[in-house]
Design an enzyme around this catalytic site. Sequence first.
Site: not given
Length: 278
Positions: A49, A259
């Site tokens: 990811s 992230h």
Amino acid sequence: MTPLIGEVFVRSKRPLIAAVLAMVVAATVAPTATAAPKADGKYVAIGDSYAVAPGTRTYDNPDDPCRRGPLTYPRLWAAQHPSVGFVEASCSGATTADVVSTQIPQLTADTTLVTVQVGGNDVGFVDVLTNCILTIDDQDCINGVELAKQAATGALSPALAQTYGAVRAAAPSAEVVVVGYPRLYKIGGSCGILGLSDAERSAMNSAADVLNDIMASRAAEAGFTFLDPRPAFDPHALCSDGSEWVTSLEWNKINESYHPNVEGHRDGYLAALNSITG
């Protein structure tokens, strides 16, 4: 990797936090490659990811479990090099086993550049972070981090060696860049007293260091270049006083949390990759 942890939460909401965090890990699926015609070479992006769009809030298809989008460092590099063919094999949730089974088969002998960013999911870092949020006891969090570090040394290290060997076998002439993970927190920063303690934040930073050290060692053994994001990301970590390049916990966009954000991909990872590849 799938995810890191924010600072805006109340420990009394633990059941809700646990339920929401369970949504963060996206299912790994066999990806469909996106490719351009080969001209001056071919670039294949491999990873989890951190190599796709969580954190950027911009997706090709929000319902696609791989969660790809246009603002990630592989896409940005490909856009800057339009004469180079591009294959995006990366998929949210990927482990080294997934990379070997579904992503490396997309490499070909004419591949000229490969980026590989995988490893965080192998050591169960999401579970470690979830535990650190939910536990009141700092030592319980630290013990969980230590177990993840042991898993990185004992299981991930040989798995990375196998993965990198498979990359070289499938793309014998390619330049291969192994991409690391940033530290998440500035210790003693501006997050205040809520959230994780500095002891917990320090433990999680140490896990990122162990993971990067193992990746760098296995990359060197394979003859690959290691891209270490820590020098660029450290001034932009969570709890820093400047702009943050990693997303914190976002209740309205839970899959965006923990992230690299748009700046992290563009000013952190892309800039570092360009310094290696030109």
